[in-house]
Design an enzyme around this catalytic site. Structure first.
Site, PDB file in Angstrom:
ATOM      1  N   ILE A   1     -72.254 -18.306  11.592  1.00 26.64           N
ATOM      2  CA  ILE A   1     -72.490 -16.763  11.332  1.00 26.64           C
ATOM      3  C   ILE A   1     -73.115 -16.131  12.197  1.00 26.64           C
ATOM      4  CG2 ILE A   1     -72.496 -14.834   9.684  1.00 26.64           C
ATOM      5  CD1 ILE A   1     -71.929 -16.855   7.149  1.00 26.64           C
ATOM      6  N   PRO A   2     -72.857 -15.968  13.443  1.00 24.22           N
ATOM      7  CA  PRO A   2     -74.152 -15.545  14.709  1.00 24.22           C
ATOM      8  C   PRO A   2     -74.098 -14.258  14.299  1.00 24.22           C
ATOM      9  CG  PRO A   2     -72.023 -16.158  15.400  1.00 24.22           C
ATOM     10  CD  PRO A   2     -71.788 -16.817  14.165  1.00 24.22           C
ATOM     11  N   HIS A   3     -75.430 -13.804  14.559  1.00 16.68           N
ATOM     12  CA  HIS A   3     -75.582 -12.194  14.079  1.00 16.68           C
ATOM     13  C   HIS A   3     -77.090 -11.981  15.039  1.00 16.68           C
ATOM     14  CE1 HIS A   3     -77.637 -14.642  10.928  1.00 16.68           C
ATOM     15  NE2 HIS A   3     -78.624 -13.786  11.035  1.00 16.68           N
ATOM     16  N   GLY A   4     -77.299 -10.684  15.104  1.00 12.45           N
ATOM     17  CA  GLY A   4     -78.512 -10.290  15.973  1.00 12.45           C
ATOM     18  C   GLY A   4     -79.845 -10.580  15.190  1.00 12.45           C
TER      19      GLY A   4
END
Length: 143
Positions: A60-63
């Site tokens: 779950i890539p996110h900033g």
């Protein structure tokens, strides 16, 4: 704007590596108006701090925290990669790019966690043959 729509999903995608997976997930969010282009670099930065691999073939890539100003609207991108891609030594078949406005990312994460906590759901998502099938699995969740 809906958090998850058909335009946010890539089916049967071949991913070269972890960075390719993150950049594609982020670009979907950019292309559909959820985030500014610089958010994608913040997703790469975030991954360098801590892997976003969650187990069960899911990442779950996110900033980063300071990327919040780059978010225009809350959204999810989903990349279905049945062949898998390696995230820090772990096989990933589902990549969820997320961007949350205000604190909505917590609701988004909990919905993903609810669906992805069951291995049979992961299998259904990886083997889904239509974008609507994937959307339906998330619309049935009450976060």
């Amino acid at each position: 704007m809906e958090v998850l729509q058909e335009a946010n999903i890539l089916m049967n995608t071949k991913l070269d590596n972890q960075e390719d997976a993150i950049r594609k997930a982020g670009q979907i969010l950019v292309d559909n108006g959820y985030v500014n282009a610089t958010y994608v670099d913040k997703m790469i930065e975030r991954e360098a701090l801590t892997s976003t691999y969650m187990g069960n073939f899911v990442a779950i890539p996110h900033g980063t925290e300071d990327a919040k100003g780059e978010v225009i609207a809350s959204g999810i991108s989903i990349i279905q990669a049945p062949e898998g891609v390696t995230f820090d030594g772990n096989e990933v078949k589902l990549v969820f790019g997320i961007a949350g406005k205000n604190n909505e990312h917590l609701d988004i994460l909990s919905q993903i966690a609810i669906v992805c906590s069951e291995e049979e759901n992961i299998e259904k998502l990886v083997n889904a043959t239509s974008k609507q099938e994937i959307i339906n699995m998330f619309s049935e969740v009450d976060a």
